[in-house]
Design a protein around this motif. Structure first.
Motif, short mmCIF file in Angstrom:
data_model
loop_
_atom_site.label_atom_id
_atom_site.label_comp_id
_atom_site.label_asym_id
_atom_site.label_seq_id
_atom_site.Cartn_x
_atom_site.Cartn_y
_atom_site.Cartn_z
N THR A 1 3.46 -0.01 -14.15
CA THR A 1 3.08 1.26 -15.39
C THR A 1 2.75 2.29 -13.25
N ASN A 2 3.08 3.28 -13.85
CA ASN A 2 2.72 4.34 -12.76
C ASN A 2 1.50 4.74 -12.50
N SER B 1 0.97 -1.15 -0.10
CA SER B 1 -0.25 -0.19 -0.12
C SER B 1 1.01 0.99 0.77
N GLY B 2 0.61 2.29 -0.33
CA GLY B 2 1.06 3.54 -0.80
C GLY B 2 1.84 3.22 -1.84
N LEU B 3 2.17 2.66 -2.52
CA LEU B 3 1.98 2.52 -4.20
C LEU B 3 1.80 2.26 -5.05
N PRO C 1 5.56 11.57 -10.35
CA PRO C 1 6.35 10.73 -11.05
C PRO C 1 6.78 9.92 -9.46
N VAL C 2 6.99 8.57 -8.71
CA VAL C 2 7.29 7.82 -7.90
C VAL C 2 8.16 6.93 -7.85
N LEU D 1 9.10 5.88 -11.83
CA LEU D 1 8.03 5.46 -12.56
C LEU D 1 7.24 7.39 -12.81
N GLN D 2 7.88 7.75 -14.14
CA GLN D 2 6.70 9.08 -14.60
C GLN D 2 5.56 8.84 -14.33
N PRO D 3 4.97 10.26 -14.03
CA PRO D 3 3.11 9.70 -13.95
C PRO D 3 2.19 8.99 -15.67
#
Length: 187
Positions: free
Chosen positions: A107-108, A80-82, A113-114, A144-146
């Motif tokens: 996939t983000n 959770s949180g990702l 970004p994450v 990973l970008q949006p």
């Protein structure tokens, strides 16, 4: 006039009590030190023995290929949180020792970004020692970008020495499982 105070003589009982106190203090200090050292020591132990499904890291397979098929299944979990979706590779069956490459697809799903990172294990645990990764996305943090979707490769082989371990004669299938966690950037 001030009276001189005299200390009572040190008795054998007092010396024993001091010694017991020092031993207890040393034991407490050792326990605190072991508590701090336990995680890196356990990790080193797992890497050296394959305990807990920990895999090995290799540059290539110098031992060759043997005619014993092994199916490798892939699994993924996201903490959770990702805000990522991870699709693992389909299972593959190949001879033990053959170097294979598979991809996980990440996939983000967020609008920013994450950064995440994966930890892994192999089951059955006792076979983890024989699972060798040459290249793996789990060795580094991934940003990973949006909305970005990426292929995340794993290059691996199963060590032919597995065939020499009589306890693993019935093993026909391994599962490589990853759990992805968010990385707190900036602390």
């Amino acid at each position: 006039m001030a009276r001189a105070t005299t200390l009572p003589p040190v008795t054998p009982q007092m010396r024993r009590n001091q010694r017991v106190g020092m031993i207890c203090l040393a034991v407490v200090a050792a326990m605190v030190g072991l508590a701090y050292a336990s995680v890196p020591l356990y990790q080193l132990f797992c890497e050296a023995t394959g305990y807990g499904g920990t895999t090995q890291i290799a540059a290539d397979n110098p031992k060759g290929v043997i005619a014993r098929p092994m199916t490798v299944r892939f699994d993924s979990n996201v903490a959770s949180g990702l805000p990522w979706t991870i699709v693992p590779s389909k299972p593959i069956t190949d001879d033990i020792g053959r170097v294979d490459t598979v991809n996980f697809t990440a996939t983000n799903r967020s609008d920013k970004p994450v950064t995440g990172q994966a930890i892994f294990n192999v089951s059955p645990e006792r076979a983890g020692y024989y699972f060798n990764k040459i290249e793996c996305f789990c060795f580094t943090e991934q940003t990973l970008q949006p909305g970005e979707t990426v292929q995340m490769p794993i290059v691996f082989f199963v060590d032919p020495d597995l065939d020499q371990n009589a306890e693993l004669d019935t093993i026909k299938e391994l599962t490589l499982s990853y759990t992805f966690y968010p990385v707190n950037e900036g602390g």
